[in-house]
Structure formats: structure tokens, C-alpha cells
Design a protein around this motif. Structure first.
Motif, PDB file in Angstrom:
ATOM      1  N   GLN A 177       0.820  -1.206   0.000  1.00 58.41           N
ATOM      2  CA  GLN A 177       0.000   0.000   0.000  1.00 58.41           C
ATOM      3  C   GLN A 177       0.855   1.257   0.000  1.00 58.41           C
ATOM      4  O   GLN A 177       0.634   2.175  -0.798  1.00 58.41           O
ATOM      5  CB  GLN A 177      -0.933   0.006   1.207  1.00 58.41           C
ATOM      6  N   LEU A 178       1.831   1.320   0.867  1.00 61.13           N
ATOM      7  CA  LEU A 178       2.668   2.526   0.949  1.00 61.13           C
ATOM      8  C   LEU A 178       3.606   2.637  -0.253  1.00 61.13           C
ATOM      9  O   LEU A 178       3.867   3.738  -0.736  1.00 61.13           O
ATOM     10  CB  LEU A 178       3.445   2.535   2.254  1.00 61.13           C
ATOM     11  N   GLY A 179       4.106   1.509  -0.744  1.00 66.28           N
ATOM     12  CA  GLY A 179       4.980   1.542  -1.917  1.00 66.28           C
ATOM     13  C   GLY A 179       4.247   2.036  -3.160  1.00 66.28           C
ATOM     14  O   GLY A 179       4.751   2.899  -3.889  1.00 66.28           O
ATOM     15  N   LEU A 180       3.055   1.500  -3.396  1.00 68.02           N
ATOM     16  CA  LEU A 180       2.285   1.934  -4.566  1.00 68.02           C
ATOM     17  C   LEU A 180       1.854   3.396  -4.456  1.00 68.02           C
ATOM     18  O   LEU A 180       1.878   4.133  -5.450  1.00 68.02           O
ATOM     19  CB  LEU A 180       1.067   1.032  -4.771  1.00 68.02           C
ATOM     20  N   SER A 181       1.481   3.820  -3.271  1.00 74.08           N
ATOM     21  CA  SER A 181       1.093   5.232  -3.128  1.00 74.08           C
ATOM     22  C   SER A 181       2.282   6.151  -3.368  1.00 74.08           C
ATOM     23  O   SER A 181       2.132   7.224  -3.944  1.00 74.08           O
ATOM     24  CB  SER A 181       0.474   5.489  -1.752  1.00 74.08           C
ATOM     25  N   SER A 182       3.474   5.717  -2.970  1.00 79.46           N
ATOM     26  CA  SER A 182       4.680   6.515  -3.237  1.00 79.46           C
ATOM     27  C   SER A 182       4.952   6.612  -4.725  1.00 79.46           C
ATOM     28  O   SER A 182       5.294   7.682  -5.240  1.00 79.46           O
ATOM     29  CB  SER A 182       5.891   5.895  -2.533  1.00 79.46           C
ATOM     30  N   VAL A 183       4.800   5.503  -5.433  1.00 76.88           N
ATOM     31  CA  VAL A 183       5.025   5.494  -6.883  1.00 76.88           C
ATOM     32  C   VAL A 183       4.012   6.400  -7.583  1.00 76.88           C
ATOM     33  O   VAL A 183       4.353   7.138  -8.513  1.00 76.88           O
ATOM     34  CB  VAL A 183       4.957   4.051  -7.428  1.00 76.88           C
ATOM     35  N   ILE A 184       2.774   6.364  -7.138  1.00 75.29           N
ATOM     36  CA  ILE A 184       1.728   7.191  -7.752  1.00 75.29           C
ATOM     37  C   ILE A 184       1.974   8.682  -7.486  1.00 75.29           C
ATOM     38  O   ILE A 184       1.788   9.523  -8.361  1.00 75.29           O
ATOM     39  CB  ILE A 184       0.333   6.765  -7.232  1.00 75.29           C
ATOM     40  N   LEU A 208       4.929  10.191  -6.652  1.00 77.21           N
ATOM     41  CA  LEU A 208       6.258  10.691  -7.004  1.00 77.21           C
ATOM     42  C   LEU A 208       6.248  11.611  -8.218  1.00 77.21           C
ATOM     43  O   LEU A 208       6.840  12.701  -8.165  1.00 77.21           O
ATOM     44  CB  LEU A 208       7.229   9.524  -7.204  1.00 77.21           C
ATOM     45  N   PRO A 209       5.578  11.273  -9.324  1.00 82.51           N
ATOM     46  CA  PRO A 209       5.573  12.204 -10.466  1.00 82.51           C
ATOM     47  C   PRO A 209       4.952  13.558 -10.119  1.00 82.51           C
ATOM     48  O   PRO A 209       5.449  14.602 -10.552  1.00 82.51           O
ATOM     49  CB  PRO A 209       4.739  11.485 -11.526  1.00 82.51           C
ATOM     50  N   VAL A 210       3.899  13.551  -9.341  1.00 85.94           N
ATOM     51  CA  VAL A 210       3.264  14.807  -8.942  1.00 85.94           C
ATOM     52  C   VAL A 210       4.219  15.636  -8.093  1.00 85.94           C
ATOM     53  O   VAL A 210       4.338  16.851  -8.262  1.00 85.94           O
ATOM     54  CB  VAL A 210       1.951  14.528  -8.172  1.00 85.94           C
ATOM     55  N   ALA A 211       4.930  14.970  -7.200  1.00 89.17           N
ATOM     56  CA  ALA A 211       5.884  15.680  -6.339  1.00 89.17           C
ATOM     57  C   ALA A 211       7.048  16.243  -7.144  1.00 89.17           C
ATOM     58  O   ALA A 211       7.541  17.341  -6.851  1.00 89.17           O
ATOM     59  CB  ALA A 211       6.400  14.746  -5.255  1.00 89.17           C
ATOM     60  N   LEU A 212       7.485  15.533  -8.164  1.00 87.13           N
ATOM     61  CA  LEU A 212       8.606  16.003  -8.972  1.00 87.13           C
ATOM     62  C   LEU A 212       8.217  17.134  -9.912  1.00 87.13           C
ATOM     63  O   LEU A 212       9.026  18.013 -10.207  1.00 87.13           O
ATOM     64  CB  LEU A 212       9.205  14.837  -9.769  1.00 87.13           C
TER      65      LEU A 212
END
Length: 134
Positions: A27-34, A36-40
Motif C-alpha cells: 500500500q505505501l509503496g504503490l502510493s509513493s510510486v503514484i 512521485l511524479p506529482v511531487a517532482l
């Protein structure tokens, strides 16, 4: 609140028997992947430093990671109602921290805490036996 209740009920029904560590990590890994592009792409509110990245990682692993590990571990052992009931205790913790910080805690807030604690106690009572049909 509705989304949390529905998700917990669905998780209890569909994820039973799966490893809580794997569930929390996924759950936390997939949310980070989702995210990350928005954060960058988005504007940075402050310069990115190693200590900031470390703080985010620490909060993610210790804060959210531990919370989800406990959540899925509880979900494997108790009902969805009991799992979501822990969210009712959050204002109690908030008032405790407010008191430690020297903020005023009024009588109405204390009464609210007593109502929350009474409700949590009622939720955790063992079920009464149902009378046998005649």
C-alpha cells in the motif's frame, strides 16, 4: 469516514489471510510510486535537503508504516468495527497533547472524551447470547 469504513469492510473480506507486512508495504509503496511524479513536477515549497528526505522517509516508515502494519494486523484478528473504532480515540490523544503543551482543555472537551471512551467500551463488549428460537 464513509470511505474508511467501506475500505476496512472490503479489506476484511478480501484480504483475509494475507501477510500484514506485505499489505502495508504494498500500500505505501504503490502510493509513493503514484505520488512521485506529482511531487517532482510540482513547485517545491522549500529546497530539497538530505535531512528533509530523511524526515519524510522516517515518517513514512515509522509513522505510516507502523500504523498500517498495526491496522492490517488488527484486521486479521478483530471485526472491521473494532478496527475503525481506533479513529475515535484520535481526538482523545489530541486533547492529551494539548494539555501537555499547556493549552486550555475545557469541561466540554473532557465530557466529549468520556463519551468517546464510553462508546469504545460499548463497542468492545462481548456480544450477548441470542435467545434460542422456540
Amino acid at each position: 469516514s464513509l470511505g474508511y469504513a467501506v475500505a476496512t469492510t472490503i479489506a476484511k473480506r478480501t484480504l483475509g489471510g494475507l501477510n500484514p507486512v506485505g499489505l502495508a508495504t504494498t500500500q505505501l509503496g504503490l502510493s509513493s510510486v503514484i505520488l512521485l511524479p506529482v511531487a517532482l513536477i510540482g513547485p517545491a515549497p522549500a529546497p530539497l535537503t538530505l535531512s528533509a528526505v530523511g524526515a519524510v522517509a522516517f515518517l513514512g516508515v515509522v509513522g505510516s508504516g507502523l500504523a498500517y502494519l498495526l491496522y492490517y494486523g488488527l484486521l486479521a484478528r478483530v471485526s472491521p468495527t473494532q478496527v475503525t473504532a481506533v479513529t475515535y480515540a484520535l481526538p482523545v490523544w489530541g486533547l492529551g497533547w494539548a494539555d501537555l503543551a499547556g493549552e486550555p482543555v475545557g469541561a466540554l472537551s473532557v465530557a466529549g472524551v468520556l463519551v468517546v471512551l464510553a462508546g469504545l467500551g460499548l463497542i468492545n463488549l462481548p456480544p450477548r447470547p441470542r435467545p434460542l428460537p422456540v
